[in-house]
Scaffold this motif. Structure first.
Motif, PDB file in Angstrom:
ATOM      1  N   GLY B  94     -15.372  20.546 -49.842  1.00  0.00           N
ATOM      2  CA  GLY B  94     -15.605  19.249 -49.210  1.00  0.00           C
ATOM      3  C   GLY B  94     -17.031  19.118 -48.719  1.00  0.00           C
ATOM      4  N   ARG B  95     -17.540  20.179 -48.132  1.00  0.00           N
ATOM      5  CA  ARG B  95     -18.896  20.169 -47.601  1.00  0.00           C
ATOM      6  C   ARG B  95     -19.929  20.038 -48.729  1.00  0.00           C
ATOM      7  NH1 ARG B  95     -21.696  23.981 -43.294  1.00  0.00           N
ATOM      8  NH2 ARG B  95     -23.429  24.660 -44.544  1.00  0.00           N
ATOM      9  N   TYR B  98     -19.764  16.539 -49.975  1.00  0.00           N
ATOM     10  CA  TYR B  98     -20.438  15.569 -49.115  1.00  0.00           C
ATOM     11  C   TYR B  98     -21.942  15.657 -49.282  1.00  0.00           C
ATOM     12  CZ  TYR B  98     -21.455  12.659 -45.139  1.00  0.00           C
ATOM     13  OH  TYR B  98     -21.910  11.641 -44.358  1.00  0.00           O
ATOM     14  N   ARG B  99     -22.459  16.883 -49.333  1.00  0.00           N
ATOM     15  CA  ARG B  99     -23.915  17.062 -49.404  1.00  0.00           C
ATOM     16  C   ARG B  99     -24.493  16.586 -50.726  1.00  0.00           C
ATOM     17  NH1 ARG B  99     -25.922  22.139 -45.991  1.00  0.00           N
ATOM     18  NH2 ARG B  99     -24.902  21.496 -44.070  1.00  0.00           N
ATOM     19  N   LEU B 108     -15.054   4.423 -47.644  1.00  0.00           N
ATOM     20  CA  LEU B 108     -15.007   5.008 -46.303  1.00  0.00           C
ATOM     21  C   LEU B 108     -15.035   3.883 -45.281  1.00  0.00           C
ATOM     22  CD1 LEU B 108     -17.517   7.997 -46.485  1.00  0.00           C
ATOM     23  CD2 LEU B 108     -15.048   8.110 -46.444  1.00  0.00           C
ATOM     24  N   SER B 109     -14.087   3.886 -44.364  1.00  0.00           N
ATOM     25  CA  SER B 109     -14.093   2.834 -43.347  1.00  0.00           C
ATOM     26  C   SER B 109     -15.156   3.124 -42.294  1.00  0.00           C
ATOM     27  CB  SER B 109     -12.715   2.685 -42.714  1.00  0.00           C
ATOM     28  OG  SER B 109     -12.369   3.851 -42.011  1.00  0.00           O
ATOM     29  N   SER B 110     -15.469   4.414 -42.075  1.00  0.00           N
ATOM     30  CA  SER B 110     -16.597   4.735 -41.200  1.00  0.00           C
ATOM     31  C   SER B 110     -17.063   6.136 -41.566  1.00  0.00           C
ATOM     32  CB  SER B 110     -16.201   4.672 -39.732  1.00  0.00           C
ATOM     33  OG  SER B 110     -15.462   5.817 -39.390  1.00  0.00           O
ATOM     34  N   ASP B 111     -18.316   6.414 -41.309  1.00  0.00           N
ATOM     35  CA  ASP B 111     -18.878   7.712 -41.641  1.00  0.00           C
ATOM     36  C   ASP B 111     -19.788   8.145 -40.504  1.00  0.00           C
ATOM     37  OD1 ASP B 111     -19.966   9.946 -42.638  1.00  0.00           O
ATOM     38  OD2 ASP B 111     -20.571   9.116 -44.569  1.00  0.00           O
ATOM     39  N   GLU B 112     -19.240   8.931 -39.598  1.00  0.00           N
ATOM     40  CA  GLU B 112     -20.000   9.294 -38.401  1.00  0.00           C
ATOM     41  C   GLU B 112     -20.917  10.482 -38.649  1.00  0.00           C
ATOM     42  OE1 GLU B 112     -16.954   9.722 -35.467  1.00  0.00           O
ATOM     43  OE2 GLU B 112     -16.462   7.592 -35.564  1.00  0.00           O
ATOM     44  N   LEU B 113     -20.839  11.074 -39.847  1.00  0.00           N
ATOM     45  CA  LEU B 113     -21.728  12.187 -40.171  1.00  0.00           C
ATOM     46  C   LEU B 113     -23.035  11.677 -40.763  1.00  0.00           C
ATOM     47  CD1 LEU B 113     -22.151  15.206 -40.375  1.00  0.00           C
ATOM     48  CD2 LEU B 113     -20.757  15.253 -42.410  1.00  0.00           C
ATOM     49  N   VAL B 116     -26.064  11.520 -38.427  1.00  0.00           N
ATOM     50  CA  VAL B 116     -26.512  12.862 -38.059  1.00  0.00           C
ATOM     51  C   VAL B 116     -27.301  13.480 -39.197  1.00  0.00           C
ATOM     52  CG1 VAL B 116     -25.747  15.100 -37.241  1.00  0.00           C
ATOM     53  CG2 VAL B 116     -24.456  13.072 -36.644  1.00  0.00           C
TER      54      VAL B 116
END
Lengths: 181, 157
Positions: B94-95, B98-99, B108-113, B116
């Motif tokens: 998964g990581r 994502y990267r 995605l309804s939200s992406d808080e990463l 960051v």
């Protein structure tokens, strides 16, 4: 070796686990076999030295057993949920990456929380920020801020359960204050 | 054979039959999820998670059918190792996914990463200017620069 030696008492849970694995693999729990397994466990633990796991110094079995059952029930419920999502919604499923700040800064608890939350279908730890002990969790079928809040609450509850089982005394009292307030 | 052991056998057989079918259903669910979910991350859910329950049910049925107590420790150890390794592999894939941006931001309804990562990428951007900055292949990848320029991945909400 400049590293600090771990005391035998601290190492004991690891050794017991190794002996159990040894017995299980041989399918033989006779005293002789267990003794030999213990010998090998000590040699292995001495030769392949790992950084010691910092245990909280307590383990509450009375909290652990219900936690295990709740965990299993959650796994069952969520498994069927993901199954139905796959069948019904499939390609249209909406997900989200949610940041969840944890209370504890201990590596063990952050790891354990991440493991438990990853094992429950529908949530997956994408990234860990160790300095702030924040988990970034990819949740499936998170469509609104309310769903995200629910996921965040679930992770925090899981962490609370783990603190009650094996957190340090400080973490436990902090948790009690938070719940009381 | 007295009727009681016969009844016990029937119950054990019935329970293990149900567990085996449901366990196999979980594997089927994983396959359906792999086919139908849209991106790598949601596929990871389907690929790894139903097995936690599926394997548990199959091993439980196996333990019931073997009728020997010494089979249980092996089965428990097998399941525990599964519990320990599944989240790690799911996290690593998964990581990495994502990267390398193997995800659809519109799903995605939200992406808080995201914020960051952008901040971290910005900090690395400064490091980029002095050649002494460590981890050069990560900081200098066109992938990260694309994010800073406001590429397709940026500003998803």
């Amino acid at each position: 070796m400049s590293r600090k030696r771990v005391s035998l008492r601290q190492e004991l849970p690891l050794l017991v686990w190794l002996v159990i694995v040894w017995g299980a693999l041989w399918q033989n729990f006779s005293p002789g076999n267990l003794l030999f397994g213990a010998l090998i466990a000590v040699v292995v633990a001495r030769l392949f030295y790992l950084p010691p796991v910092e245990l909280g110094g307590r383990f509450n079995v009375l909290r652990a057993v219900p936690f295990a059952f709740i965990f299993l029930a959650k796994v069952v419920a969520a498994s069927f949920q993901v199954l139905s999502l796959a069948v019904v919604r499939g390609p249209l499923v909406i997900s989200a990456v949610v940041a969840v700040p944890l209370r504890s800064h201990s590596d063990l608890l952050v790891t354990a929380t991440g493991h438990v939350i990853s094992l429950i279908p529908g949530s997956l730890v994408v990234e860990v920020d160790r300095s702030t002990s924040t988990l970034y969790i990819h949740g499936v079928n998170i469509r609104s801020p309310e769903d995200a809040a629910k996921l965040r609450q679930e992770v925090r509850d899981t962490e609370a359960g783990l603190i009650r089982i094996m957190g340090t005394k400080d973490e436990l009292s902090a948790l009690k204050q938070e719940v009381g307030a | 054979m007295n009727p009681e052991t016969l009844l016990g056998d029937t119950v054990i057989d019935a329970v293990s039959a149900v567990f085996m079918v449901v366990g196999a259903l979980m594997s089927l669910g994983a396959a359906i999820g792999l086919l139908r979910f849209p991106d790598l991350m949601s596929r990871m859910h389907a690929a790894t998670k139903p097995q936690v329950l599926g394997l548990f049910l199959l091993l439980f049925a196996l333990g019931l059918q073997l009728r020997t107590w010494w089979a249980w420790p092996v089965l428990v150890v097998a399941w525990l190792f599964q519990l320990l390794t599944v989240p790690v592999s799911a996290h690593m894939v998964g990581r990495a996914g994502y990267r390398t941006k193997h995800l659809h931001p519109e799903l995605l309804s939200s992406d808080e990463l995201e914020a960051v990562v952008q901040q971290a990428a910005g900090k690395r951007g400064f490091d980029d200017e002095n050649p002494a900055g460590f981890n050069p292949d990560d900081a200098g990848s066109p992938d990260r620069r694309g994010r800073l320029d406001g590429g397709p991945g940026a500003g998803s909400a």
